[in-house]
Design a protein around this motif. Structure first.
Motif, PDB file in Angstrom:
ATOM      1  N   ASP A 203     -12.355  -0.984  13.025  1.00  0.00           N
ATOM      2  CA  ASP A 203     -12.018  -2.405  13.080  1.00  0.00           C
ATOM      3  C   ASP A 203     -11.534  -2.751  14.478  1.00  0.00           C
ATOM      4  O   ASP A 203     -10.834  -1.977  15.124  1.00  0.00           O
ATOM      5  CB  ASP A 203     -10.910  -2.730  12.065  1.00  0.00           C
ATOM      6  CG  ASP A 203     -11.413  -2.649  10.638  1.00  0.00           C
ATOM      7  OD1 ASP A 203     -12.633  -2.796  10.442  1.00  0.00           O
ATOM      8  OD2 ASP A 203     -10.590  -2.416   9.733  1.00  0.00           O
ATOM      9  N   LEU A 281     -19.086  -7.016  14.872  1.00  0.00           N
ATOM     10  CA  LEU A 281     -19.178  -6.171  13.676  1.00  0.00           C
ATOM     11  C   LEU A 281     -19.245  -6.988  12.391  1.00  0.00           C
ATOM     12  O   LEU A 281     -20.126  -6.738  11.545  1.00  0.00           O
ATOM     13  CB  LEU A 281     -18.021  -5.173  13.643  1.00  0.00           C
ATOM     14  CG  LEU A 281     -18.118  -4.019  14.641  1.00  0.00           C
ATOM     15  CD1 LEU A 281     -16.878  -3.132  14.554  1.00  0.00           C
ATOM     16  CD2 LEU A 281     -19.370  -3.189  14.396  1.00  0.00           C
ATOM     17  N   PRO A 282     -18.383  -7.970  12.170  1.00  0.00           N
ATOM     18  CA  PRO A 282     -18.536  -8.785  10.956  1.00  0.00           C
ATOM     19  C   PRO A 282     -19.861  -9.533  10.907  1.00  0.00           C
ATOM     20  O   PRO A 282     -20.447  -9.690   9.823  1.00  0.00           O
ATOM     21  CB  PRO A 282     -17.350  -9.753  11.021  1.00  0.00           C
ATOM     22  CG  PRO A 282     -16.351  -9.099  11.910  1.00  0.00           C
ATOM     23  CD  PRO A 282     -17.151  -8.323  12.903  1.00  0.00           C
ATOM     24  N   GLU A 285     -22.896  -7.621   9.532  1.00  0.00           N
ATOM     25  CA  GLU A 285     -22.977  -7.506   8.072  1.00  0.00           C
ATOM     26  C   GLU A 285     -23.789  -8.645   7.469  1.00  0.00           C
ATOM     27  O   GLU A 285     -24.198  -8.565   6.316  1.00  0.00           O
ATOM     28  CB  GLU A 285     -21.571  -7.507   7.473  1.00  0.00           C
ATOM     29  CG  GLU A 285     -20.710  -6.323   7.910  1.00  0.00           C
ATOM     30  CD  GLU A 285     -19.296  -6.424   7.381  1.00  0.00           C
ATOM     31  OE1 GLU A 285     -19.003  -7.388   6.631  1.00  0.00           O
ATOM     32  OE2 GLU A 285     -18.483  -5.551   7.711  1.00  0.00           O
ATOM     33  N   ARG A 286     -24.034  -9.681   8.270  1.00  0.00           N
ATOM     34  CA  ARG A 286     -24.655 -10.898   7.729  1.00  0.00           C
ATOM     35  C   ARG A 286     -25.998 -11.239   8.358  1.00  0.00           C
ATOM     36  O   ARG A 286     -26.695 -12.129   7.858  1.00  0.00           O
ATOM     37  CB  ARG A 286     -23.705 -12.082   7.921  1.00  0.00           C
ATOM     38  CG  ARG A 286     -22.382 -11.943   7.159  1.00  0.00           C
ATOM     39  CD  ARG A 286     -21.355 -12.934   7.698  1.00  0.00           C
ATOM     40  NE  ARG A 286     -20.146 -13.009   6.877  1.00  0.00           N
ATOM     41  CZ  ARG A 286     -19.120 -12.186   6.973  1.00  0.00           C
ATOM     42  NH1 ARG A 286     -19.155 -11.180   7.849  1.00  0.00           N
ATOM     43  NH2 ARG A 286     -18.058 -12.322   6.195  1.00  0.00           N
ATOM     44  N   GLU A 301     -24.467   0.008  16.446  1.00  0.00           N
ATOM     45  CA  GLU A 301     -23.757  -0.836  15.489  1.00  0.00           C
ATOM     46  C   GLU A 301     -24.740  -1.623  14.622  1.00  0.00           C
ATOM     47  O   GLU A 301     -24.509  -1.800  13.412  1.00  0.00           O
ATOM     48  CB  GLU A 301     -22.798  -1.763  16.233  1.00  0.00           C
ATOM     49  CG  GLU A 301     -21.598  -1.016  16.799  1.00  0.00           C
ATOM     50  CD  GLU A 301     -20.755  -1.855  17.739  1.00  0.00           C
ATOM     51  OE1 GLU A 301     -21.080  -3.056  17.910  1.00  0.00           O
ATOM     52  OE2 GLU A 301     -19.786  -1.327  18.306  1.00  0.00           O
ATOM     53  N   TRP A 304     -26.248   0.919  12.230  1.00  0.00           N
ATOM     54  CA  TRP A 304     -25.226   1.298  11.243  1.00  0.00           C
ATOM     55  C   TRP A 304     -25.299   0.362  10.037  1.00  0.00           C
ATOM     56  O   TRP A 304     -25.047   0.767   8.902  1.00  0.00           O
ATOM     57  CB  TRP A 304     -23.847   1.240  11.888  1.00  0.00           C
ATOM     58  CG  TRP A 304     -22.680   1.434  10.967  1.00  0.00           C
ATOM     59  CD1 TRP A 304     -21.950   0.459  10.343  1.00  0.00           C
ATOM     60  CD2 TRP A 304     -22.106   2.684  10.547  1.00  0.00           C
ATOM     61  NE1 TRP A 304     -20.949   1.013   9.572  1.00  0.00           N
ATOM     62  CE2 TRP A 304     -21.020   2.381   9.685  1.00  0.00           C
ATOM     63  CE3 TRP A 304     -22.402   4.012  10.829  1.00  0.00           C
ATOM     64  CZ2 TRP A 304     -20.233   3.363   9.109  1.00  0.00           C
ATOM     65  CZ3 TRP A 304     -21.608   4.996  10.249  1.00  0.00           C
ATOM     66  CH2 TRP A 304     -20.547   4.673   9.398  1.00  0.00           C
ATOM     67  N   HIS A 305     -25.677  -0.887  10.299  1.00  0.00           N
ATOM     68  CA  HIS A 305     -25.810  -1.875   9.232  1.00  0.00           C
ATOM     69  C   HIS A 305     -27.252  -2.012   8.748  1.00  0.00           C
ATOM     70  O   HIS A 305     -27.556  -2.897   7.941  1.00  0.00           O
ATOM     71  CB  HIS A 305     -25.299  -3.239   9.710  1.00  0.00           C
ATOM     72  CG  HIS A 305     -23.815  -3.274   9.919  1.00  0.00           C
ATOM     73  ND1 HIS A 305     -23.208  -2.929  11.113  1.00  0.00           N
ATOM     74  CD2 HIS A 305     -22.795  -3.598   9.081  1.00  0.00           C
ATOM     75  CE1 HIS A 305     -21.906  -3.048  11.008  1.00  0.00           C
ATOM     76  NE2 HIS A 305     -21.626  -3.456   9.792  1.00  0.00           N
ATOM     77  N   ARG A 365     -29.718   4.152   9.392  1.00  0.00           N
ATOM     78  CA  ARG A 365     -28.423   3.811   8.799  1.00  0.00           C
ATOM     79  C   ARG A 365     -27.932   4.944   7.904  1.00  0.00           C
ATOM     80  O   ARG A 365     -26.762   5.359   7.990  1.00  0.00           O
ATOM     81  CB  ARG A 365     -28.544   2.522   7.989  1.00  0.00           C
ATOM     82  CG  ARG A 365     -27.284   2.116   7.235  1.00  0.00           C
ATOM     83  CD  ARG A 365     -27.560   0.911   6.316  1.00  0.00           C
ATOM     84  NE  ARG A 365     -26.359   0.433   5.672  1.00  0.00           N
ATOM     85  CZ  ARG A 365     -25.838   0.934   4.560  1.00  0.00           C
ATOM     86  NH1 ARG A 365     -26.420   1.971   3.957  1.00  0.00           N
ATOM     87  NH2 ARG A 365     -24.730   0.409   4.044  1.00  0.00           N
ATOM     88  N   ARG A 369     -24.521   7.248   8.554  1.00  0.00           N
ATOM     89  CA  ARG A 369     -23.404   7.311   7.603  1.00  0.00           C
ATOM     90  C   ARG A 369     -23.154   8.736   7.127  1.00  0.00           C
ATOM     91  O   ARG A 369     -22.019   9.117   6.856  1.00  0.00           O
ATOM     92  CB  ARG A 369     -23.686   6.381   6.437  1.00  0.00           C
ATOM     93  CG  ARG A 369     -23.980   4.937   6.891  1.00  0.00           C
ATOM     94  CD  ARG A 369     -23.089   3.929   6.267  1.00  0.00           C
ATOM     95  NE  ARG A 369     -23.259   2.611   6.902  1.00  0.00           N
ATOM     96  CZ  ARG A 369     -22.517   1.562   6.596  1.00  0.00           C
ATOM     97  NH1 ARG A 369     -21.566   1.670   5.701  1.00  0.00           N
ATOM     98  NH2 ARG A 369     -22.701   0.415   7.220  1.00  0.00           N
TER      99      ARG A 369
END
Length: 394
Positions: A203, A281-282, A285-286, A301, A304-305, A365, A369
């Motif tokens: 974060d 980062l947020p 996610e979208r 990054e 990663w998503h 991804r 992970r």
């Protein structure tokens, strides 16, 4: 309990991957400190309570925008990385004396950390925030490789152990690569001391105020970013991106990071939102696709998503990382200097609508992970510190 000193250059992309590792070590009860030429930057990224021991170092300067390829690399080393190492060395030695770490964690471009640790007989680990140099990026350019080795030899004579011979970019004790072979490719370096731990995603403090309600659930989302170090060269590219995106606003909505203020303010525009900075980062996610410069952090990054990319490398390791994205099937490459809206549009359509790119991004991804990230890196560092400890104190 062990002590870990992180030696980092004052560069966001090189500090961010280590933030999660440092936090994980601290959560496990270890002592953690940093040394950097910009303590305020470390505290902004790692938190206001981060223990930072200052050292000298030049501020990164904008490079002539026309430089590309080997000339850009030569300029980077001569104008920044080598002076940075010379300037940091006294501060790193002082930080080691004050903090007394068991292990030093050295960014791959913070040469002073490796040379000082070696000279003092301390175990040190490499933090490889890009996998480019682990894939033989300069093997096909022997003159470049020879030039780099000569400059490092001269640096060693100034600040390191003249009798040593270890390349300060590659620790013989432990090398942590924040990637995975599924992205880095089959030519990526292997060895018992080399560990691909995947991205270290932590974060980050983000300025409030992003208009999340602006996002339209009925349209695909695209994030356009050239990172924090390319504001001086990105104006034309960003403008072409906006033109390509506006031709698709019936089905696409875009967020554009424009730290240099090269684009008109978006105002109440419902299709393209232009901001000087974004909560990356947020947002990842979208969003459904990312257009970027193939910076290693942004690429990792996004993947990663599981988000596919359009990559437009500018210089340094970015062409290598862009090739990794394309070879993995997770994106499409365009030419930064020659891109037009007409050329960019089909690339956007491909990553948004062709299932193969999204499937490939999903495979990377899953590999990321499974690699373990910051917790896995912390375990490897704990083992290095334990192995270096005198037997009677274990």
């Amino acid at each position: 309990m062990s002590g870990f000193l992180f030696v980092v250059p004052p560069l966001v992309g090189h500090i961010n991957p280590t933030v999660g590792v440092a936090a994980e070590l601290a959560a496990r009860g270890h002592r953690v400190a940093w040394t950097c030429a910009d303590p305020a930057l470390v505290r902004r990224l790692a938190g206001p309570d981060a223990a930072v021991l200052p050292c000298a170092g030049p501020v990164p300067a904008a490079r002539p925008p026309e430089l590309r390829g080997p000339e850009a690399l030569k300029y980077l080393w001569e104008a920044y990385l080598l002076p940075l190492a010379d300037a940091m060395a006294p501060g790193v030695r002082a930080a080691v004396g004050e903090f007394r770490p068991d292990t030093v964690v050295v960014d791959q471009q913070a040469f002073a950390g490796a040379l000082v640790a070696e000279r003092l007989g301390l175990p040190w680990a490499t933090s490889a925030t890009t996998s480019a140099e682990l894939t033989g990026a300069y093997d096909g350019i022997p003159k470049v490789a020879d030039w780099l080795r000569a400059r490092l030899s001269e640096l060693r004579a100034r600040i390191g152990d003249p009798a040593g011979d270890t390349d300060p970019r590659f620790s013989p004790h432990l090398l942590l690569a924040f990637s995975s072979p599924e992205l880095a490719g089959p030519s990526a370096a292997r060895g018992d001391h080399i560990h691909y731990v995947g991205p270290s995603i932590a974060d980050r403090p983000a300025a409030p105020g992003f208009p999340w309600q602006w996002l339209d659930p009925g349209r695909a989302k695209v994030l356009v970013t050239l990172g924090t170090a390319n504001a001086d060269v990105g104006g034309r590219f960003l403008a072409e991106c906006v033109n390509a995106l506006r031709a698709r606003t019936d089905r696409v909505q875009a967020v554009v990071a424009d730290p240099g203020g090269t684009l008109p303010a978006s105002g109440d525009d419902k299709d393209v939102l232009v901001l000087p900075s974004v909560p990356q980062l947020p947002l990842l996610e979208r969003v459904d696709a990312v257009v970027c410069h193939a910076g290693h952090n942004t690429v990792c990054e996004a993947l990663w998503h599981g988000v596919p990319l359009v990559v437009a490398p500018i210089r340094d390791d970015q062409p290598v990382v862009a090739a990794q994205v394309v070879d993995a099937g997770a994106g499409v490459r365009v030419r930064f200097g020659r891109v037009t809206a007409a050329r960019l549009g089909p690339a956007l359509d491909a990553v948004l609508h062709e299932p193969a790119h999204r499937a490939a991004a999903g495979r990377v991804r899953a590999a990321f992970r499974a690699a373990g990230g910051a917790p896995a890196a912390a375990v490897h560092l704990e083992r290095l510190a334990a192995d270096a400890r005198p037997e009677e104190s274990r």
